[in-house]
Design a protein around this motif. Structure first.
Motif, PDB file in Angstrom:
ATOM      1  N   ILE A 197       3.807   5.606   3.268  1.00 50.75           N
ATOM      2  CA  ILE A 197       3.083   6.820   2.931  1.00 50.75           C
ATOM      3  C   ILE A 197       4.035   7.994   2.677  1.00 50.75           C
ATOM      4  N   ALA A 198       3.474   9.163   2.349  1.00 53.26           N
ATOM      5  CA  ALA A 198       4.274  10.281   1.837  1.00 53.26           C
ATOM      6  C   ALA A 198       4.766  11.244   2.907  1.00 53.26           C
ATOM      7  N   PHE A 199       4.008  11.445   3.968  1.00 54.40           N
ATOM      8  CA  PHE A 199       4.423  12.409   4.994  1.00 54.40           C
ATOM      9  C   PHE A 199       5.590  11.865   5.799  1.00 54.40           C
ATOM     10  N   PRO A 200       6.489  12.742   6.294  1.00 54.06           N
ATOM     11  CA  PRO A 200       6.519  14.209   6.201  1.00 54.06           C
ATOM     12  C   PRO A 200       7.373  14.759   5.052  1.00 54.06           C
TER      13      PRO A 200
ATOM     14  N   GLY B 231      -2.844   4.505  -3.316  1.00 56.43           N
ATOM     15  CA  GLY B 231      -3.484   5.653  -2.690  1.00 56.43           C
ATOM     16  C   GLY B 231      -4.575   6.247  -3.545  1.00 56.43           C
ATOM     17  N   VAL B 232      -4.672   5.796  -4.804  1.00 55.28           N
ATOM     18  CA  VAL B 232      -5.700   6.288  -5.725  1.00 55.28           C
ATOM     19  C   VAL B 232      -6.461   5.125  -6.348  1.00 55.28           C
ATOM     20  N   LEU B 233      -5.712   4.198  -6.981  1.00 52.85           N
ATOM     21  CA  LEU B 233      -6.338   3.082  -7.683  1.00 52.85           C
ATOM     22  C   LEU B 233      -5.656   1.775  -7.339  1.00 52.85           C
ATOM     23  N   ASP B 234      -6.441   0.695  -7.344  1.00 54.50           N
ATOM     24  CA  ASP B 234      -5.869  -0.634  -7.200  1.00 54.50           C
ATOM     25  C   ASP B 234      -5.146  -1.019  -8.482  1.00 54.50           C
ATOM     26  N   GLU B 235      -4.207  -1.952  -8.367  1.00 57.42           N
ATOM     27  CA  GLU B 235      -3.420  -2.377  -9.534  1.00 57.42           C
ATOM     28  C   GLU B 235      -4.307  -2.930 -10.647  1.00 57.42           C
TER      29      GLU B 235
ATOM     30  N   THR C  93      -3.790  11.290  -0.229  1.00 58.89           N
ATOM     31  CA  THR C  93      -3.432   9.917  -0.588  1.00 58.89           C
ATOM     32  C   THR C  93      -2.958   9.127   0.631  1.00 58.89           C
ATOM     33  N   ASP C  94      -2.314   9.791   1.585  1.00 54.29           N
ATOM     34  CA  ASP C  94      -1.898   9.092   2.802  1.00 54.29           C
ATOM     35  C   ASP C  94      -3.106   8.590   3.586  1.00 54.29           C
ATOM     36  N   TRP C  95      -4.139   9.440   3.692  1.00 54.11           N
ATOM     37  CA  TRP C  95      -5.359   9.004   4.378  1.00 54.11           C
ATOM     38  C   TRP C  95      -5.994   7.836   3.637  1.00 54.11           C
ATOM     39  N   ASN C  96      -5.977   7.893   2.302  1.00 51.40           N
ATOM     40  CA  ASN C  96      -6.509   6.777   1.512  1.00 51.40           C
ATOM     41  C   ASN C  96      -5.757   5.482   1.812  1.00 51.40           C
ATOM     42  N   CYS C  97      -4.431   5.595   1.906  1.00 49.76           N
ATOM     43  CA  CYS C  97      -3.603   4.415   2.180  1.00 49.76           C
ATOM     44  C   CYS C  97      -3.900   3.837   3.554  1.00 49.76           C
ATOM     45  N   VAL C  98      -4.014   4.697   4.541  1.00 53.43           N
ATOM     46  CA  VAL C  98      -4.300   4.231   5.901  1.00 53.43           C
ATOM     47  C   VAL C  98      -5.673   3.569   5.955  1.00 53.43           C
ATOM     48  N   GLU C  99      -6.663   4.167   5.280  1.00 56.12           N
ATOM     49  CA  GLU C  99      -7.999   3.571   5.231  1.00 56.12           C
ATOM     50  C   GLU C  99      -7.951   2.188   4.574  1.00 56.12           C
ATOM     51  N   LYS C 100      -7.148   2.067   3.531  1.00 55.31           N
ATOM     52  CA  LYS C 100      -7.002   0.771   2.854  1.00 55.31           C
ATOM     53  C   LYS C 100      -6.394  -0.259   3.796  1.00 55.31           C
ATOM     54  N   ALA C 101      -5.399   0.163   4.575  1.00 59.12           N
ATOM     55  CA  ALA C 101      -4.767  -0.740   5.542  1.00 59.12           C
ATOM     56  C   ALA C 101      -5.761  -1.170   6.618  1.00 59.12           C
ATOM     57  N   LEU C 102      -6.560  -0.224   7.109  1.00 61.83           N
ATOM     58  CA  LEU C 102      -7.561  -0.542   8.137  1.00 61.83           C
ATOM     59  C   LEU C 102      -8.618  -1.495   7.582  1.00 61.83           C
ATOM     60  N   ASP C 103      -9.036  -1.261   6.352  1.00 60.06           N
ATOM     61  CA  ASP C 103     -10.019  -2.144   5.716  1.00 60.06           C
ATOM     62  C   ASP C 103      -9.451  -3.555   5.560  1.00 60.06           C
TER      63      ASP C 103
ATOM     64  N   ILE D  29       0.849  -1.186   0.000  1.00 59.13           N
ATOM     65  CA  ILE D  29       0.000   0.000   0.000  1.00 59.13           C
ATOM     66  C   ILE D  29       0.890   1.242   0.000  1.00 59.13           C
ATOM     67  N   GLY D  30       0.658   2.158  -0.949  1.00 61.37           N
ATOM     68  CA  GLY D  30       1.334   3.450  -0.910  1.00 61.37           C
ATOM     69  C   GLY D  30       2.468   3.602  -1.898  1.00 61.37           C
ATOM     70  N   ARG D  31       3.506   4.320  -1.463  1.00 57.71           N
ATOM     71  CA  ARG D  31       4.586   4.743  -2.352  1.00 57.71           C
ATOM     72  C   ARG D  31       5.313   3.567  -2.987  1.00 57.71           C
ATOM     73  N   ASN D  32       5.867   3.853  -4.173  1.00 55.54           N
ATOM     74  CA  ASN D  32       6.624   2.831  -4.885  1.00 55.54           C
ATOM     75  C   ASN D  32       8.112   3.147  -4.800  1.00 55.54           C
ATOM     76  N   ASP D  33       8.639   3.897  -5.765  1.00 51.52           N
ATOM     77  CA  ASP D  33      10.063   4.256  -5.810  1.00 51.52           C
ATOM     78  C   ASP D  33      10.988   3.038  -5.898  1.00 51.52           C
ATOM     79  N   VAL D  34      10.452   1.901  -6.351  1.00 56.38           N
ATOM     80  CA  VAL D  34      11.251   0.676  -6.423  1.00 56.38           C
ATOM     81  C   VAL D  34      11.047  -0.046  -7.754  1.00 56.38           C
ATOM     82  N   VAL D  35       9.799  -0.242  -8.153  1.00 54.86           N
ATOM     83  CA  VAL D  35       9.479  -1.040  -9.334  1.00 54.86           C
ATOM     84  C   VAL D  35       9.112  -0.122 -10.493  1.00 54.86           C
TER      85      VAL D  35
END
Length: 496
Positions: free
Chosen positions: A204-207, A120-124, A174-184, A98-104
């Motif tokens: 996630i993106a912050f800080p 944080g926006v769309l599923d794969e 997008t961070d809130w979206n990611c956290v919501e996805k994790a909670l779900d 869930i969240g940032r990539n910077d790898v693949v």
């Protein structure tokens, strides 16, 4: 015995001294601080490169950046490179990314590395292949865009300072979206009858700048409690030329201390929001009776200058503690031996893959250079005699310059300095042994600091005759480091 779950919650650009239990009197991080009562917080944890892509390539593999040439933001993992996400998937875990990539790379499916991916926006499985990444900083509503326009003006232009967000619906959403996805996902797993343990990599993106945050976090930081800022780099001799170049172009020398305080307080507010999101994850794991059976690992990929030396953001080939010393906290599952505390053991983010494999009770399938942290969790205080961070390039290595940003980009002060064929962006490696930090530089003055007496890294002892013996000892350790880690023989033999 049934394998335990593992949950990684990862910040972007969070410095270790932004936490209250690490001594910052202005920080508000109750959930991170509480983990010290159940697990270990590492005071001397260091990333292996102080920018996103090289650091993540390292802590997801256990390989130093130089091993695979990961010294720039533009070269991500190759198909044949190992990765702890793949290892966990191959060893019976349900892997959720869930969240940032910077790898693949964008042209490769993330689900080759995991069972589910959400940015944080769309599923794969619902994503257009040509729009496979999201710029978390660019997802702004109209109110956020107005703040960004204000940031990109006057002597504020290159500071990354935005300030108080009107709400959490624009920048940072997008961070809130990611956290919501994790909670779900935690809710879903608690209701499923699955024999598979889970491995969640929620990053996630912050800080990460721009420095901006909504209430209640923005207004919660007491500006009067902020610790002392490191002095302007132009007044500090014998430092890396990269820092002088960035400072000159960012044009923050005329900022008042109160303006820097606002920027620094906003950064701490972003850290506090991350802490609150961690609290939501902890509470959900407890409410679903998964907390005791889950190892929780919290860390950041690298740090941030946040106005120290009158510089913001980060840099690829400098290694002051604000950008190289990162939070790392591990709360193991209840069955794992632990002596809760703040540990002074020297550790590296590169130690994470083998530690995760040890928690999951399997051996990694490839050669790597990390060392399991389980003995440290159990109470051992000696882990590594030296830790390393590295970056930069050789002259003429244009592919590592990250060309393409003009003066309209807020990143221009750093990136334009990287384009120089002077010494600014050239290769360097940090070696920290106890209270001494040594930086070997290929084309300019080496650095040596005694952190116990000089925690702000202002007095370069490499120029002093009485420290030449210590300097040589550190050089010898760097030589050994490169001898041990320069390459490794692939595990898969080629046909002849």
């Amino acid at each position: 015995m049934m394998k335990k779950n593992i949950f990684l919650f990862v910040a972007d650009q969070m410095r270790n001294d932004s936490l209250a239990h690490m001594g910052n009197p202005a920080a508000i991080t109750p959930n991170l601080d509480a983990l010290v009562d159940e697990g270990v917080s590492f005071e001397n944890a260091y990333c292996q490169n102080p920018v996103c892509v090289p650091s993540r390539n390292s802590f997801l593999t256990g390989l130093y950046p130089h091993v695979g040439g990961h010294r720039t933001m533009h070269y991500l993992q190759r198909d044949d490179e190992p990765n702890i996400l793949k290892e966990m998937k191959n060893n019976g875990y349900e892997v959720i990314w869930i969240g940032r990539n910077d790898v693949v790379p964008a042209d490769r499916k993330k689900t080759d590395y995991c069972d589910e991916y959400y940015d944080g926006v769309l599923d794969e499985n619902t994503r257009d292949a040509e729009n496979s990444e999201v710029d978390h900083g660019a997802t702004m509503n109209e109110a956020s865009k107005k703040l960004q326009e204000k940031m990109l003006s006057g002597d504020n232009y290159y500071s990354f300072y935005m300030g108080k967000l009107p709400d959490g619906e624009g920048y940072g959403k997008t961070d809130w979206n990611c956290v919501e996805k994790a909670l779900d996902y935690i809710d879903r797993r608690s209701q499923e009858k699955s024999d598979k343990p889970f491995f969640v990599y929620c990053t996630i993106a912050f800080p990460h700048p721009p420095y901006a945050c909504e209430d209640p976090w923005y207004s919660s930081i007491d500006r009067h409690l902020l610790p002392k800022r490191r002095p302007n780099i132009k007044d500090v001799p014998n430092k890396a030329s990269m820092l002088y170049g960035i400072n000159q172009k960012q044009q923050l020398d005329n900022w008042t201390e109160s303006r820097f305080d606002e920027l620094r307080a906003t950064y701490l507010a972003m850290v506090s929001r991350f802490d609150a999101q961690l609290g939501l994850i902890k509470d959900k794991l407890k409410a679903t009776n998964l907390y005791d059976d889950t190892s929780l690992i919290v860390f950041s990929d690298h740090g941030d200058y946040t106005g120290d030396y009158s510089i913001t953001e980060k840099v690829q080939n400098c290694f002051e503690d604000p950008i190289s010393n990162v939070p790392l906290l591990i709360k193991p599952a209840k069955s794992i031996a632990v002596v809760p505390r703040i540990s002074k053991a020297q550790v590296e983010l590169l130690d994470l893959p083998t530690t995760i494999a040890a928690l999951a009770d399997f051996d990694l399938s490839y050669t790597q250079f990390g060392k399991s942290l389980l003995p440290v969790l159990a109470g051992q205080e000696i882990h590594k005699d030296a830790v390393f961070c590295e970056g930069g390039r050789i002259h003429g290595e244009t592919q590592a310059m990250e060309l393409g940003h003009g003066p309209s980009s807020p990143y221009w002060p750093r990136l334009s300095t990287q384009y120089s064929e002077g010494p600014e962006h050239t290769k360097a490696v940090m070696c920290k042994m106890g209270d001494y930090k040594y930086i070997m530089r290929l084309y300019e003055l080496d650095e040596l600091y005694y952190l116990k007496e000089d925690p702000m890294e202002l007095n370069n002892l490499a120029v002093k005759p009485e420290y030449q013996e210590m300097l040589q000892e550190m050089k010898n350790r760097v030589t050994q480091f490169y001898m041990e880690t320069t390459d490794f023989v692939p595990n898969k033999r080629d046909k002849r």
